[in-house]
Structures are given as C-alpha cells and as structure tokens.
Design a protein around this motif. Sequence first.
Motif, mmCIF file in Angstrom:
data_model
loop_
_atom_site.group_PDB
_atom_site.id
_atom_site.type_symbol
_atom_site.label_atom_id
_atom_site.label_comp_id
_atom_site.label_asym_id
_atom_site.label_seq_id
_atom_site.Cartn_x
_atom_site.Cartn_y
_atom_site.Cartn_z
ATOM 1 N N TYR A 116 92.572 -15.668 -66.087
ATOM 2 C CA TYR A 116 93.710 -16.584 -66.058
ATOM 3 C C TYR A 116 94.596 -16.326 -67.276
ATOM 4 N N PRO A 117 95.746 -15.681 -67.071
ATOM 5 C CA PRO A 117 96.071 -14.852 -65.906
ATOM 6 C C PRO A 117 95.316 -13.532 -66.019
ATOM 7 N N ALA A 118 95.126 -12.854 -64.920
ATOM 8 C CA ALA A 118 94.270 -11.671 -64.924
ATOM 9 C C ALA A 118 94.966 -10.397 -65.379
ATOM 10 N N VAL A 119 96.277 -10.303 -65.213
ATOM 11 C CA VAL A 119 96.945 -9.009 -65.384
ATOM 12 C C VAL A 119 96.795 -8.452 -66.798
ATOM 13 N N TYR A 120 96.922 -9.291 -67.807
ATOM 14 C CA TYR A 120 96.814 -8.811 -69.189
ATOM 15 C C TYR A 120 95.390 -8.328 -69.480
ATOM 16 N N ASP A 121 94.409 -9.168 -69.150
ATOM 17 C CA ASP A 121 93.014 -8.821 -69.421
ATOM 18 C C ASP A 121 92.580 -7.608 -68.602
ATOM 19 N N TRP A 122 93.014 -7.567 -67.327
ATOM 20 C CA TRP A 122 92.625 -6.463 -66.452
ATOM 21 C C TRP A 122 93.121 -5.129 -66.964
ATOM 22 N N GLN A 123 94.362 -5.046 -67.442
ATOM 23 C CA GLN A 123 94.882 -3.748 -67.874
ATOM 24 C C GLN A 123 94.062 -3.182 -69.028
ATOM 25 N N PHE A 124 93.655 -4.037 -69.946
ATOM 26 C CA PHE A 124 92.832 -3.560 -71.064
ATOM 27 C C PHE A 124 91.429 -3.195 -70.592
ATOM 28 N N LEU A 125 90.807 -4.074 -69.808
ATOM 29 C CA LEU A 125 89.443 -3.813 -69.369
ATOM 30 C C LEU A 125 89.370 -2.545 -68.530
ATOM 31 N N TYR A 126 90.267 -2.386 -67.568
ATOM 32 C CA TYR A 126 90.246 -1.207 -66.700
ATOM 33 C C TYR A 126 90.496 0.063 -67.509
ATOM 34 N N TRP A 127 91.476 0.025 -68.405
ATOM 35 C CA TRP A 127 91.791 1.208 -69.217
ATOM 36 C C TRP A 127 90.586 1.611 -70.063
ATOM 37 N N TYR A 128 89.950 0.644 -70.695
ATOM 38 C CA TYR A 128 88.791 0.956 -71.550
ATOM 39 C C TYR A 128 87.618 1.491 -70.735
ATOM 40 N N LEU A 129 87.373 0.903 -69.569
ATOM 41 C CA LEU A 129 86.270 1.388 -68.735
ATOM 42 C C LEU A 129 86.497 2.834 -68.312
ATOM 43 N N VAL A 130 87.687 3.133 -67.815
ATOM 44 C CA VAL A 130 87.975 4.492 -67.353
ATOM 45 C C VAL A 130 88.024 5.470 -68.525
ATOM 46 N N ARG A 131 88.657 5.050 -69.609
ATOM 47 C CA ARG A 131 88.796 5.931 -70.770
ATOM 48 C C ARG A 131 87.448 6.264 -71.399
ATOM 49 N N PHE A 132 86.542 5.311 -71.489
ATOM 50 C CA PHE A 132 85.320 5.505 -72.256
ATOM 51 C C PHE A 132 84.055 5.668 -71.419
ATOM 52 N N THR A 133 84.108 5.353 -70.117
ATOM 53 C CA THR A 133 82.936 5.592 -69.274
ATOM 54 C C THR A 133 83.254 6.489 -68.086
ATOM 55 N N GLY A 134 84.541 6.706 -67.805
ATOM 56 C CA GLY A 134 84.931 7.585 -66.706
ATOM 57 C C GLY A 134 85.175 6.886 -65.393
ATOM 58 N N SER A 135 84.811 5.607 -65.284
ATOM 59 C CA SER A 135 85.019 4.893 -64.027
ATOM 60 C C SER A 135 84.941 3.396 -64.281
ATOM 61 N N SER A 136 85.329 2.612 -63.261
ATOM 62 C CA SER A 136 85.281 1.154 -63.351
ATOM 63 C C SER A 136 84.328 0.603 -62.305
ATOM 64 N N PRO A 137 83.337 -0.201 -62.706
ATOM 65 C CA PRO A 137 82.448 -0.837 -61.726
ATOM 66 C C PRO A 137 83.203 -1.772 -60.779
#
Length: 209
Positions: free
Chosen positions: A123-144
């Motif tokens: 709440y709201p999701a867009v700000y948190d999602w952009q950081f979480l998704y970027w970090y997951l892909v950048r540092f683990t290679g994929s997003s669960p």
Amino acid sequence: MATTGGAAGKVTPTVYVSVDVEADGPIPGPYSMVSFGAVVAGWHDADGFRRVRDAGAAGFYRELRPVSDTWVPEALAVSGLDRAALLAGGTEPGVAMGKFTRWLERVRTGPDGRRYRPVMVGYPAVYDWQFLYWYLVRFTGSSPFGHSGCLDMKTLYAARAGVPFAGIGKRSMPEELLPGLPHTHHALDDAREQAVLFANLMEWEGVSG
C-alpha cells in the motif's frame, strides 16, 4: 472466511505476502533499498480467503548495504536509518535477497500442507514492487513472484468501494478497514500493518446500497 472462488481445478492457491520497502531515493539502481520487511497476510484458494490471525507473527526483515553513491537525504530520513551505519554493517544485497527467497519458499507451504503461489501485496504497491523486483532479479537472477505477481491495495479498495482511484488515502477509507497498528516507517512494522489492512479488505463486503 470470505471471497469464495469457483471450481478447485481452476483456482491457483495463493499466499499473499505483505512487503514494505524503505529506500533512499525514487528508483532502484541509481538509489538503494535500505530496508525491507515481509509477513504473510493470508492464504486464498477455491474455498476462500483465510487471514493470518496473529498480527505479530514472525516475518522477514533486513537492513541493506547501499548499492550506489547517490541518495536523497529526505528519502533516507523517512526510515530513520543512518547511511554510514548501513555502509559499515548493512547486509549485502545478494545475501539478503537469497535469504528472502528461502524464507518465501518456506511460507509457500500453507497451514494445510499444500504449496501456494506467492503474490506480493503493498500500500501502495508500485514503489515497493519496483525495488523488490529489481533487487531480486539483479542479485538472484529471478523473482519468486514472477514479473507481475503484485497486488496493490489502493486499487483493490477502489474496486471494492466503487470509487475513483485518484485521491484515495487511508483517511478516505471506512474506519472498520483500518488496522489498529502504528505506521512507524520501520519496514517490518509497516508490513504487519499492511497485512491487517489487506485481510480487512479481502473480508470486506464493500459499500452497501
């Protein structure tokens, strides 16, 4: 229990994970996620939605070492975290995201022993999602969560209440929807607050009349 679904064969069991992110700027990459917290908000299958009853249930929390040399002091101040302390003792992002992924794997198993697909809620999701998704892909290679496993509570409220999205805030919501938890800007506290709000929204019958 609320929000019943259709035939079991057509429903993907889902675990909703409330995530709150604190960052030192507007976008990931040029700026850093400095902390994030996550808790399970509930499970959803063909029989309906089931909330987590213990608002203080164990979750996931990490403070992270910054990934860039730039930051917005006003943005960092929201979290109350100290940049020098994060540089010296923050968790390396790759380590944090790896541990978060393993935590998600554990909470994907529901109380009934079945496997559930994780969906992030915010709440709201867009700000948190952009950081979480970027970090997951950048540092683990994929997003669960995949590339789109994200649900925004403001959008959910607008749809359930039948009101325009613009101008929605917690002050515009009915009092019975609001969590009785403080909003502290500590990421785990705020993830717990959001989890209660999400469960309230899922069980809410909407505007009558």
